[in-house]
Write a protein that holds these residues in place. Structure first.
Motif, PDB file in Angstrom:
ATOM      1  N   GLN A 171      46.537  19.342  75.582  1.00 24.81           N
ATOM      2  CA  GLN A 171      46.013  19.469  74.215  1.00 24.81           C
ATOM      3  C   GLN A 171      46.438  20.804  73.596  1.00 24.81           C
ATOM      4  OE1 GLN A 171      41.780  19.007  74.774  1.00 24.81           O
ATOM      5  NE2 GLN A 171      42.066  17.067  75.879  1.00 24.81           N
ATOM      6  N   VAL A 172      46.364  21.859  74.397  1.00 27.39           N
ATOM      7  CA  VAL A 172      46.771  23.186  73.909  1.00 27.39           C
ATOM      8  C   VAL A 172      48.258  23.202  73.577  1.00 27.39           C
ATOM      9  CG1 VAL A 172      46.992  25.627  74.530  1.00 27.39           C
ATOM     10  CG2 VAL A 172      44.949  24.348  75.214  1.00 27.39           C
ATOM     11  N   VAL A 173      49.077  22.632  74.472  1.00 30.31           N
ATOM     12  CA  VAL A 173      50.528  22.605  74.251  1.00 30.31           C
ATOM     13  C   VAL A 173      50.860  21.798  72.997  1.00 30.31           C
ATOM     14  CG1 VAL A 173      52.735  21.840  75.209  1.00 30.31           C
ATOM     15  CG2 VAL A 173      51.052  22.939  76.689  1.00 30.31           C
ATOM     16  N   ALA A 174      50.177  20.667  72.803  1.00 31.65           N
ATOM     17  CA  ALA A 174      50.416  19.853  71.606  1.00 31.65           C
ATOM     18  C   ALA A 174      50.105  20.634  70.333  1.00 31.65           C
ATOM     19  CB  ALA A 174      49.575  18.586  71.668  1.00 31.65           C
ATOM     20  N   ALA A 175      49.046  21.452  70.390  1.00 25.74           N
ATOM     21  CA  ALA A 175      48.713  22.287  69.231  1.00 25.74           C
ATOM     22  C   ALA A 175      49.764  23.372  69.038  1.00 25.74           C
ATOM     23  CB  ALA A 175      47.326  22.908  69.414  1.00 25.74           C
ATOM     24  N   ASP A 176      50.223  23.987  70.152  1.00 27.81           N
ATOM     25  CA  ASP A 176      51.262  25.012  70.065  1.00 27.81           C
ATOM     26  C   ASP A 176      52.552  24.465  69.455  1.00 27.81           C
ATOM     27  OD1 ASP A 176      49.594  26.848  71.218  1.00 27.81           O
ATOM     28  OD2 ASP A 176      50.407  26.642  73.237  1.00 27.81           O
ATOM     29  N   LEU A 177      52.862  23.221  69.779  1.00 26.08           N
ATOM     30  CA  LEU A 177      54.103  22.612  69.293  1.00 26.08           C
ATOM     31  C   LEU A 177      53.962  22.002  67.902  1.00 26.08           C
ATOM     32  CD1 LEU A 177      55.301  20.825  72.565  1.00 26.08           C
ATOM     33  CD2 LEU A 177      56.074  23.012  71.640  1.00 26.08           C
ATOM     34  N   HIS A 178      52.770  22.100  67.325  1.00 32.20           N
ATOM     35  CA  HIS A 178      52.514  21.577  65.976  1.00 32.20           C
ATOM     36  C   HIS A 178      52.915  20.104  65.849  1.00 32.20           C
ATOM     37  CE1 HIS A 178      51.447  25.365  63.839  1.00 32.20           C
ATOM     38  NE2 HIS A 178      52.144  25.904  64.826  1.00 32.20           N
ATOM     39  N   LEU A 179      52.512  19.313  66.828  1.00 34.87           N
ATOM     40  CA  LEU A 179      52.830  17.890  66.760  1.00 34.87           C
ATOM     41  C   LEU A 179      52.195  17.225  65.547  1.00 34.87           C
ATOM     42  CD1 LEU A 179      52.674  16.674  70.468  1.00 34.87           C
ATOM     43  CD2 LEU A 179      54.558  17.725  69.209  1.00 34.87           C
ATOM     44  N   ILE A 180      51.070  17.767  65.073  1.00 36.12           N
ATOM     45  CA  ILE A 180      50.402  17.165  63.921  1.00 36.12           C
ATOM     46  C   ILE A 180      51.296  17.206  62.689  1.00 36.12           C
ATOM     47  CG2 ILE A 180      49.264  19.303  63.185  1.00 36.12           C
ATOM     48  CD1 ILE A 180      47.795  15.733  63.085  1.00 36.12           C
ATOM     49  N   ASN A 181      52.153  18.221  62.593  1.00 37.50           N
ATOM     50  CA  ASN A 181      53.070  18.287  61.448  1.00 37.50           C
ATOM     51  C   ASN A 181      54.057  17.129  61.461  1.00 37.50           C
ATOM     52  OD1 ASN A 181      52.152  21.198  62.061  1.00 37.50           O
ATOM     53  ND2 ASN A 181      53.002  21.377  60.009  1.00 37.50           N
TER      54      ASN A 181
END
Length: 474
Positions: free
Chosen positions: A167-177
């Motif tokens: 979850q942290v890595v997904a946030a770091d990689l800005h997958l939501i963008n």
């Protein structure tokens, strides 16, 4: 299939041999959701080999098989180590079509990269290696294989669901963008229903599990407007239709789940989401109403009879489970813009009575929602049948003979008193409680005296206690 055999063929590096064993493995494990702990190390090693393969130029069939195997492996929450590094997540994001190389930021902690990436480097170096790996990897096709996208999205969803580091890595990689960018294009015919569905599922997981991502979607990416687009609503509407069309979910036959549990678990969140979305967003309500409450033409069958979405939801309005009953009624009421007359038109007064009584609306009117004032369109069939419709059942019924035809007034009064006495006996034993609709739209108890007066005067209204807040003098 023996994992060691799969690993041996993968270690050769030959795509044809890898494809053969992976397809067999995927077929055998397609419905597997529990895993042997003794084979944990083999599964992790297989995951590392698969990620290594994804960094090569692969045949389409081999690529899809690799991603299918990763999707199966990510079901095991105890063996996610190969998949939660920045490089691994970025690789999956690329195949999902949501990678953002330039937005990816260094991790806020010393997350170790898997063997596919770089071991023992700090967050900034790991992120740089992830970007380099992504740039060196083969570029996605201009006409992307949507099966590949869906498999990659499923794997990312599994990782987020089971692992906090992921979850942290997904946030770091800005997958939501990346997901938000594709949601903007969902009206385009390029994207099928599966891609849209898993984009929304990934959006839900990211925002539910990460407060910072939730704020980013709401503020920077204008999430309310984005998710309010008709394409997203269509996906939700189609998901609801799919849910209603799966009989096993209703009978609770899915892996021995007790009857009704699976329905509550899957249906209630969906209905709550659709209800609140319809309440605050006009376009959402308009689309869902077209699917659930199309113009009414069938006036011969009761609202709860049939296989249309309206029929299934009306049946739920009398469900034994209070939560299910209330959610179904609330959803239909909001689609009717909280108009009592429209609600009764589509559900029948008998089915609607529970919600209306709870809201004090049994006398009609509209609840305190904020809705446009457009009129409800009536079909020619409904307009012709309207004078003959029984409002209790919601359908046209055959005219019944008058049971009091031919009776004298004295006989009618005698029958009325018999009825009063029966009600009185039942109420004295607390078997039933006679009620009457009061002027505020709510039900109130009837006394013995009230029943006697009703026997002689059917239009009698029992006296109501004075309103202490009233300005009128007694």
């Amino acid at each position: 299939m023996d994992l060691r055999v799969v690993i041996e063929q993968m270690e050769t590096g030959e795509q044809d041999r890898a494809l053969a064993v992976l397809q067999s493995f995927n077929t055998e494990m397609s419905q597997c959701f529990t895993f042997n702990r003794e084979e944990a190390k083999e599964r992790e090693h297989l995951g590392e080999l698969l990620l290594g393969f994804l960094c090569k130029e692969l045949q389409p069939s081999c690529l899809l098989a690799c991603l299918e195997t990763i999707r199966i492996l990510t079901r095991d929450k105890h063996c996610l180590e190969p998949f939660i590094s920045h490089s691994a997540m970025l690789t999956l994001a690329r195949y999902a079509g949501i990678a953002n190389v330039h937005l990816a930021k260094p991790a806020q902690g010393p997350f170790e990269e898997s063997k596919v990436g770089v071991v023992g480097k700090d967050g900034e170096e790991a992120a740089e290696d992830s970007r380099a790996l992504l740039k060196e990897s083969p570029c996605p096709s201009k006409n992307p294989d949507q099966e590949v996208i869906v498999e990659a999205l499923k794997s990312i969803c599994n990782i987020l669901l089971h692992n906090e580091i992921g979850q942290v890595v997904a946030a770091d990689l800005h997958l939501i963008n990346g997901v938000a960018e594709r949601l903007k294009q969902c009206n385009h015919t390029t994207w099928n229903h599966q891609v849209r569905f898993f984009d929304l599922r990934l959006t839900f997981l990211l925002t539910a599990l990460r407060v910072d991502v939730r704020a980013q979607l709401a503020q920077e990416l204008h999430g309310i407007k984005l998710l309010g687009r008709s394409s997203g609503v269509q996906t939700l509407g189609c998901s609801t239709e799919t849910l209603f069309d799966e009989p096993s979910r209703w009978r609770g036959e899915d892996r021995g789940v007790p009857q009704g549990h699976k329905m509550k678990e899957t249906l209630l969140p969906c209905l709550n989401l659709l209800t609140e979305s319809s309440r605050i967003h006009r376009e959402t309500r308009k689309f869902l109403r077209s699917k659930v409450l199309p113009p009414l033409r069938d006036v011969k069958n009761r609202p709860e009879v049939g296989n249309a979405l309206r029929n299934k939801l009306v049946r739920l309005m009398t469900h034994i489970d209070t939560n299910v009953k209330d959610c179904a009624a609330e959803f239909l009421f909001v689609l009717c813009k909280e108009s009592v007359s429209r609600f009764i038109k589509y559900t029948g007064y008998g089915n609607a009575a529970g919600l209306l009584a709870a809201r004090g609306l049994l006398r009609g009117g509209r609840d305190s929602g904020i809705y446009s004032e457009d009129e409800d369109s009536e079909t020619e069939e409904y307009r012709e049948a309207k004078p003959h419709i029984n409002l209790i059942t919601g359908v046209v019924e055959e005219e019944q003979p008058n049971p009091m035809e031919g009776m004298t007034e004295e006989q009618k009064e005698c029958e009325a008193m018999k009825l009063v006495n029966m009600f009185d006996r039942l109420s004295r034993t607390n078997f039933i409680q006679p009620m009457q609709l009061s002027s505020d739209g709510k039900m109130r108890e009837l006394t013995r005296e009230d029943l006697n007066k009703l026997a002689t005067n059917p239009l009698f209204q029992s006296e109501e206690p004075a309103d202490p807040d009233s300005d009128d003098e007694s």
